[in-house]
Design a protein around this motif. Structure first.
Motif, PDB file in Angstrom:
ATOM      1  N   PHE A  40       0.803  -1.220   0.000  1.00  0.00           N
ATOM      2  CA  PHE A  40       0.000   0.000   0.000  1.00  0.00           C
ATOM      3  C   PHE A  40       0.838   1.273   0.000  1.00  0.00           C
ATOM      4  O   PHE A  40       0.292   2.375  -0.059  1.00  0.00           O
ATOM      5  CB  PHE A  40      -0.955  -0.014   1.197  1.00  0.00           C
ATOM      6  N   GLN A  45       0.257   4.510  -2.455  1.00  0.00           N
ATOM      7  CA  GLN A  45      -1.129   4.466  -2.928  1.00  0.00           C
ATOM      8  C   GLN A  45      -2.017   5.332  -2.020  1.00  0.00           C
ATOM      9  O   GLN A  45      -2.933   4.819  -1.359  1.00  0.00           O
ATOM     10  CB  GLN A  45      -1.647   3.030  -2.973  1.00  0.00           C
ATOM     11  N   GLU A  57      -4.394   7.197  -2.639  1.00  0.00           N
ATOM     12  CA  GLU A  57      -5.804   7.230  -3.034  1.00  0.00           C
ATOM     13  C   GLU A  57      -6.637   6.162  -2.318  1.00  0.00           C
ATOM     14  O   GLU A  57      -7.867   6.195  -2.374  1.00  0.00           O
ATOM     15  CB  GLU A  57      -5.928   7.048  -4.552  1.00  0.00           C
TER      16      GLU A  57
END
Length: 239
Positions: A204, A207, A209
């Motif tokens: 993750f 990332q 978003e």
């Protein structure tokens, strides 16, 4: 014209010799479901979701694994692994005993709240983290069902998540190195104790978003992504 009659006669004959109680197979399958208990903090509970019962990672994990698994959510917001934290996983463990849970698999995702300083003072007791984790592992292994354990590296703290405030960014910047340190402890503990290990951190990174504006909790898509990582680990080593 005789052919349809012969076909009907054969069909009726087959029906007469079918077992009388076909649904019994379904109940037998249900009783053999692999029971998965998800133990953790607010990331397990499904914080910041409108419908955690449907969109938390344990709920999505249930969908991904299918009917041969039965997933339960024992996530508690703010939960720590260290005894000195409030709330802590030890209160949840009491609830597990009270509910007479007999999981086949326990997924442990803890550590984020153990990095807290300020008024919670959790990081003041970080030296206790390894020993407390070993005690938790022993307590879970002592359950009557003798579950297989998976230790998770927690999801990252995301400074770049949309909407993170300046003060929050400063707080998380202080906690990120602490989380990295605890992840090293978790990884080593999993190796020493012979448990499974699921990395929910590395996949993750980069990332933002997938996170909400507090920089810690995933959004709906993020929880779905966590479920996919966990499901892949379980399916690769299914009992």
């Amino acid at each position: 014209m005789k052919q349809p009659f012969h076909f009907l006669l054969a069909f009726v004959t087959v029906l007469l010799f079918l077992p009388a109680k076909l649904p019994a197979a379904d109940s037998a399958t249900t009783s053999k479901s692999v029971r998965v208990l998800c133990l953790g903090d607010s990331v397990t509970a499904g914080a910041r979701l409108k419908d955690p019962a449907r969109d938390s990672y344990p709920a999505r994990l249930q969908v991904l694994l299918g009917g041969s698994y039965a997933v339960s959510n024992y996530g508690v917001g703010g939960c720590t692994l260290i005894h000195q934290g409030q709330p802590n996983v030890w209160s949840t463990l009491k609830r597990i005993h009270k509910d007479k849970c007999e999981p086949d698999i326990v997924i442990i995702n803890l550590g984020i709240n153990d990095t807290c300083g300020g008024t919670r003072h959790c990081w003041d007791h970080q030296a206790n983290f390894p020993a407390d984790y070993r005690v938790l592992i022993a307590a879970l292994r002592a359950l009557p069902s003798k579950p297989h354990l998976w230790l998770c590296a927690p999801t990252p703290m995301m400074l770049e998540a949309p909407g993170v405030s300046g003060s929050r960014r400063q707080e998380l910047a202080e906690r990120i190195p602490r989380l990295d340190e605890l992840i090293g402890v978790i990884r080593q503990t999993a190796k020493e104790q012979g448990t499974g290990f699921i990395d929910l951190h590395t996949p993750f990174l980069g990332q933002p978003e997938l996170f909400t504006n507090d920089g810690v909790h995933p959004n709906k898509a993020g929880y779905e992504a966590i479920a996919k990582v966990v499901a892949q680990a379980l399916k690769q080593t299914s009992p």
